[in-house]
Every structure is written in structure tokens, then in C-alpha cells.
Design a protein around this motif. Sequence first.
Motif, PDB file in Angstrom:
ATOM      1  N   ASP A 118      28.406  25.309  44.413  1.00 34.50           N
ATOM      2  CA  ASP A 118      27.255  25.152  45.314  1.00 34.50           C
ATOM      3  C   ASP A 118      26.338  26.372  45.345  1.00 34.50           C
ATOM      4  O   ASP A 118      25.176  26.248  45.724  1.00 34.50           O
ATOM      5  CB  ASP A 118      27.739  24.836  46.733  1.00 34.50           C
ATOM      6  N   ASP A 119      26.867  27.533  44.957  1.00 37.90           N
ATOM      7  CA  ASP A 119      25.995  28.715  44.979  1.00 37.90           C
ATOM      8  C   ASP A 119      25.408  29.024  43.596  1.00 37.90           C
ATOM      9  O   ASP A 119      24.926  30.132  43.356  1.00 37.90           O
ATOM     10  CB  ASP A 119      26.740  29.936  45.538  1.00 37.90           C
ATOM     11  N   ALA A 120      25.426  28.041  42.703  1.00 34.61           N
ATOM     12  CA  ALA A 120      24.877  28.258  41.357  1.00 34.61           C
ATOM     13  C   ALA A 120      23.380  28.525  41.424  1.00 34.61           C
ATOM     14  O   ALA A 120      22.665  27.902  42.215  1.00 34.61           O
ATOM     15  CB  ALA A 120      25.154  27.062  40.469  1.00 34.61           C
ATOM     16  N   ARG A 121      22.937  29.451  40.591  1.00 33.93           N
ATOM     17  CA  ARG A 121      21.511  29.753  40.465  1.00 33.93           C
ATOM     18  C   ARG A 121      20.789  28.660  39.715  1.00 33.93           C
ATOM     19  O   ARG A 121      21.347  28.055  38.804  1.00 33.93           O
ATOM     20  CB  ARG A 121      21.341  31.013  39.605  1.00 33.93           C
ATOM     21  N   GLN A 122      19.533  28.440  40.078  1.00 30.04           N
ATOM     22  CA  GLN A 122      18.691  27.515  39.325  1.00 30.04           C
ATOM     23  C   GLN A 122      17.957  28.297  38.234  1.00 30.04           C
ATOM     24  O   GLN A 122      17.108  29.128  38.544  1.00 30.04           O
ATOM     25  CB  GLN A 122      17.706  26.821  40.273  1.00 30.04           C
ATOM     26  N   ILE A 123      18.317  28.036  36.981  1.00 34.80           N
ATOM     27  CA  ILE A 123      17.602  28.637  35.835  1.00 34.80           C
ATOM     28  C   ILE A 123      17.107  27.471  34.994  1.00 34.80           C
ATOM     29  O   ILE A 123      17.700  27.099  33.992  1.00 34.80           O
ATOM     30  CB  ILE A 123      18.525  29.559  35.011  1.00 34.80           C
ATOM     31  N   PRO A 124      15.993  26.878  35.426  1.00 37.67           N
ATOM     32  CA  PRO A 124      15.544  25.641  34.782  1.00 37.67           C
ATOM     33  C   PRO A 124      15.084  25.869  33.350  1.00 37.67           C
ATOM     34  O   PRO A 124      14.478  26.885  33.038  1.00 37.67           O
ATOM     35  CB  PRO A 124      14.385  25.174  35.662  1.00 37.67           C
ATOM     36  N   GLY A 125      15.355  24.901  32.515  1.00 37.15           N
ATOM     37  CA  GLY A 125      14.929  24.942  31.120  1.00 37.15           C
ATOM     38  C   GLY A 125      13.783  23.991  30.843  1.00 37.15           C
ATOM     39  O   GLY A 125      13.532  23.624  29.693  1.00 37.15           O
ATOM     40  N   ASN A 126      13.077  23.577  31.890  1.00 38.21           N
ATOM     41  CA  ASN A 126      11.939  22.666  31.741  1.00 38.21           C
ATOM     42  C   ASN A 126      10.997  22.892  32.923  1.00 38.21           C
ATOM     43  O   ASN A 126      11.404  23.345  33.982  1.00 38.21           O
ATOM     44  CB  ASN A 126      12.424  21.204  31.696  1.00 38.21           C
ATOM     45  N   SER A 127       9.729  22.556  32.720  1.00 37.51           N
ATOM     46  CA  SER A 127       8.715  22.856  33.748  1.00 37.51           C
ATOM     47  C   SER A 127       8.951  22.056  35.031  1.00 37.51           C
ATOM     48  O   SER A 127       8.761  22.563  36.138  1.00 37.51           O
ATOM     49  CB  SER A 127       7.315  22.572  33.208  1.00 37.51           C
ATOM     50  N   TYR A 128       9.366  20.814  34.877  1.00 33.19           N
ATOM     51  CA  TYR A 128       9.667  19.971  36.039  1.00 33.19           C
ATOM     52  C   TYR A 128      10.705  20.659  36.932  1.00 33.19           C
ATOM     53  O   TYR A 128      10.507  20.792  38.145  1.00 33.19           O
ATOM     54  CB  TYR A 128      10.197  18.627  35.529  1.00 33.19           C
ATOM     55  N   GLY A 129      11.777  21.121  36.324  1.00 35.87           N
ATOM     56  CA  GLY A 129      12.828  21.791  37.088  1.00 35.87           C
ATOM     57  C   GLY A 129      12.349  23.082  37.716  1.00 35.87           C
ATOM     58  O   GLY A 129      12.712  23.404  38.857  1.00 35.87           O
ATOM     59  N   ALA A 130      11.515  23.841  36.994  1.00 35.98           N
ATOM     60  CA  ALA A 130      10.984  25.096  37.536  1.00 35.98           C
ATOM     61  C   ALA A 130      10.095  24.820  38.745  1.00 35.98           C
ATOM     62  O   ALA A 130      10.165  25.513  39.764  1.00 35.98           O
ATOM     63  CB  ALA A 130      10.195  25.843  36.457  1.00 35.98           C
ATOM     64  N   GLU A 131       9.265  23.787  38.635  1.00 40.54           N
ATOM     65  CA  GLU A 131       8.367  23.435  39.742  1.00 40.54           C
ATOM     66  C   GLU A 131       9.178  22.941  40.945  1.00 40.54           C
ATOM     67  O   GLU A 131       8.867  23.274  42.096  1.00 40.54           O
ATOM     68  CB  GLU A 131       7.370  22.362  39.279  1.00 40.54           C
TER      69      GLU A 131
END
Lengths: 328, 328
Positions: B136-149
Motif C-alpha cells: 500500500d505504500d508503493a510509490r507511483q512511478i508511471p510509465g505513461n502520460s495517463y498514469g502521470a496525470e
Amino acid sequence: MQITILGGGGFLGRKLAARLAHDGALGGEAVTGLTLFDLQEPPAPSAPFPVRCLGGDVADPVQVAKAIPPGTRVVVHLAAVVSAQAEADFDLGLKVNLHGTLAVIQACRTLAAPPRVVFTSSVASFGGGQEARLEDDARQIPGNSYGAEKAAAELLLQDASRRGFLDAVNIRLPTVIIRPGRPNKAASSFVSAILREPLLGLSTDLPVPEDFAVWICSPRRAIDWFLHAMTMDTAPLGLDRGINPPGRSATVGLMLSALESVAGPEARALVRHAPDPGIQAIVEGWPASFTAERARRLLGFSEQESLEEIIQGFIEDDLAATRAERGL
Amino acid sequence: MQITILGGGGFLGRKLAARLAHDGALGGEAVTGLTLFDLQEPPAPSAPFPVRCLGGDVADPVQVAKAIPPGTRVVVHLAAVVSAQAEADFDLGLKVNLHGTLAVIQACRTLAAPPRVVFTSSVASFGGGQEARLEDDARQIPGNSYGAEKAAAELLLQDASRRGFLDAVNIRLPTVIIRPGRPNKAASSFVSAILREPLLGLSTDLPVPEDFAVWICSPRRAIDWFLHAMTMDTAPLGLDRGINPPGRSATVGLMLSALESVAGPEARALVRHAPDPGIQAIVEGWPASFTAERARRLLGFSEQESLEEIIQGFIEDDLAATRAERGL
């Protein structure tokens, strides 16, 4: 090499500009031009290359595009509304810290080659507080708007890097001490003030207890980190453009002891205990320590000096100018 | 209770509106009005309360303010540009997924009482890939623009909650299967298509290997989660408004076996292997599993059904309408 510093009129921006002017080169390559951009037109250092100084709004895409002309190889994006001010004025913080970064992304995207962007994020983008010793994969759960805006801006710069619009290095700066000049609107302003003001012979307030720990770095080291980030190989970063640099965890008490050892007990005696719940509410959420392994081992960011060296560095670099600026 | 659904014309928005219309109440309180907002004016369900349907741009603060009138108690913000589309059109993704959320924050902020905002973030805001089982404490390191937004929008909604502008619950939705209707521009569209198309008697392409695992949930469960999030006590969330709900990790092979057990080998035979590196490059970064402990134990989000139940649910809820819509 063509370089732009956004926030070039601020404390760190001016130091970086002066260093580039002194060195004349970066990473073994001659600097061919420097643009300094800030809300008010920044002062130009005397340099062996042309320096353009622009005043403008970092949230205005047209003005930012002018500050990042074709051929720009490195953008150092220091322009920000600081923590207590972003907390007091939500719209202003959002405008400068988030929309300003979006304007930088759009400007970089129009360049023929993606420039390196060195962005200053902050320890304030993390939570965890006094007990924390954060690993490099720690989540950012900011407890203040400034930190939230910085963390969001990091995500957008990271994505822009992945897309090839630019090549970002997001440095989560510790609290930088000792800031020259006057106290500012950062909630962490006191961390510098309790050392700077006594060195100026002035009394000052300590809004937190002496056992309160802060993750700090020196201006000298911050500038070294920027110079490193401006030319480092970013391939080892992969998707993850966020860097926790090797600051130092120190209690206020340790800082005051270092002050005493450098400037005597009379300097320390100028610091008055004056608890401030407003300031404390912001800064007590910030983590007091990071492991910073990735920055040290993998990425080659340099280590922090001792507290005594930091105080000595301020005396050498900034004390006379601060006296002059404040008419002391 | 006055409710607004942004993205009310989409697949989940329509289902949620229909459910509210059917129940007439939420959390034991009568629904007194529902506003549905989408790019095109959404269809109104027949309901025991007034339903307003508005067409507009979620990135336009004026239009969003109209969609969130005074007295609004709950806003469900589903309006988004999906993953492959945000990847193909950076400006559109940024506009809808980031600026749209900023418009929602500004609209909520003008209300007399901070409304609950249920925001759909996404598994696509994480990295980690096939090997990941994220805590649950995982960082968000998105690999796509949708996820980053989406991750940036989460940070801004979290900060707006802390400031008391609104009261956000950010649900990182798994890939929702089985989506009715036609394939869409989400990179994950195939995960629904490999089950839906055969149930319609149509052949379809599988762009990834059969051992490819996906973190999924059913539309029924997604709606249950929304309803829970619309009225749950948010005090246990503290600063951290992001929730990884209890989806299910399943390989494509397991999904096809479930399809075979529900609809026979002739259904499974309609799925053709057709590797697509473009689709795979996006979806292979998404984590295939989460622990989801906080959502389960602390927050009371309901568990996922079996794959067979998910397929059965589609047959009961959506197969006939999908046939009709597509003229089959």
C-alpha cells in the motif's frame, strides 16, 4: 553551451549564475550564453559570455518560451513560491509551482533537442516527520501545498522526460542553510535565521524545541549538486527522475552548538526560545532524515559538509554581503 | 443528497447513475438530485429524483462549476482521456486529466461545505510490471502520460482535502473487465475484448502472451467501491487519500479458461494470438498485483468476484445491450 536559470534572481540562482560566470564552462564545455529569468529582472554577473536578464511570470508560457530560446541545452528551474507563502495563498502557489512547471515543459518541447532540466523539488514533498529515515523508494505524501505542487511537478517532468520533451533531474532539496539576506516566507526560514542572525549580532526566535531535527544542506553543496545534475549521465535514472541528495540530519541543538564553537557563547545567547505552533505544524511533518543511497552510490552526488564548515562557508561567502544588504 | 457524476456518460458513469436511480438513496439518505456531465450530454436514467444532464468540457472551470451547483454533497469524477489516447495526444491528456481535475478542485472550493469527491485514479499510475506485488505504500512511478496525470491529480486532490476544499477518495482502479460496447482507445481494451467479443460470437486479437497477468476488477465491484467511497468515513485515511482497492490478479490464460468454462471451447477459439508491441509496451509496465490490505481491512472495500462470476455478470448486465448497440 546555452544555459537558462529560471528563478535566476533568487538566492541559489544568483550563486549558480556567479559560479558559471566564474568558471566560464560546464562539464568541460564553454558556456556560450546564460539567460537569467525571475519575477524582477535579475542582476547580471560579469561573465566571459553574454548574459541576458529577463523579468517575467514563470506561469506565462510566452514569457517562459522567451527565456528558453532555441539552442538552450540546460534549464535550471528554481522558480517557486515557498512553503509558507504557498500555504497562505493557494492560487499563487498553484500558479507558480504547478503551472510554471507546465510552461517550462511546453517551452522545452518546442526546442530541436530536448534540454537537460534541473528542477528543485523539496524535502517538503514528503511526510514522515521527526521519526522518519526515508529510503529512496519512499512515497511522497506531502502535508503542505508547496510539497504537493512540487511532487506533482516532478511527475509531469518525469513523464516529459520519458516522452523525450526534455531530460529532467528532480532534486528534492533539503532545507538549505545558511540562507543570506533576510528571513523569508519559507516555513523553514528559522533554520537559517538561528545561525545567520546571531552571526550578524542580532537576536532571533527559535519556533521549535532544540531536539527538533532537520534535513539540511549547504548552499555550496546545493550548487555542486546543480552543476553535477546539469551534465550527469541520466541513463542510470531510468523512469525515476527523483533524487534524494545526501543532505545531513541535524537537530537545532547541534546547529546551535556548532554556532557556539564557531562564534562563541554570546552568539548562541542571541537565540530566544519562542514556540510557534503555525511554523511547527508545517515543518514537523517533513522527514528529518533520508538514506540517500542512490544519489551517493549510483549517481555520484557529493557528501555534505560538517555543521561547522557550513557556518564557516556562510561567513566566507555571504556574511559581508548580508551585512551590506541589511545596512548593518 | 445532491450528487454530480463527471464523466456521467461513460461506461461506469452510466452504471453508477442507473444504480442511484434504482436505489433512490445513498448511505440511508434520499438522493434529491443528480447532475450528469460529459463531453456529450449523457442520457438520463428514469429516477425518483430530478436528473440534470449537461454536455461540456471538464477542463473549462465555468462549465464544471455549473455541473457542481451549490448544495452538491458528492462529486464522482470519472471524466478522463484514457491511456492509449493520452499517450497519442499529450495535450489532450494533460488538459482533461490534469486541468480537468484542477477545475473540479476550484468548483468544489466555492461550495459552502466541502463535498466528497470520489476520483478514479488507475493501476497505470504505478510501475513494477509483471513481477510486482505492490504494498500500500508503493510509490507511483508511471510509465505513461495517463498514469502521470492521474498521479499528479491525486496529489492535488489530496492537498485540496487537507486544506478543506473537498474530501477526496482517490481509487486506483484496476483494469475493469468486461467493458460493454466496442473496443476503446485504452491500451487495456483487449483485456475486455478477449472475453466480450467471443461472447458476441466475434473473433478478436490477443496482443500479449497468455501468461501475461493483469490486475482486474468487475464493473459490479467498481460500482460497489464508488458507492462505498461516496459515503465512507474518511477520517481513517488521514493525509493519504490514495486507495488500492482489492482487485484480482489474473493471467490472460486464466481469463480464457474461465471464458471456456462459461461459454464453451468455441468461444475461446475466437481469440487469435496477434502480438502488438505498441500495446504491450504500455501495459507491461503496469503492476500485475497489489496487496490492497488497507482497502480490505481498514477501509471496508469489498472483495473481487471470481473470473466466472465476472463473465456471468457481463452476460446478465450488458450482453444484450452490447448486442443491440452494435447491431448484432
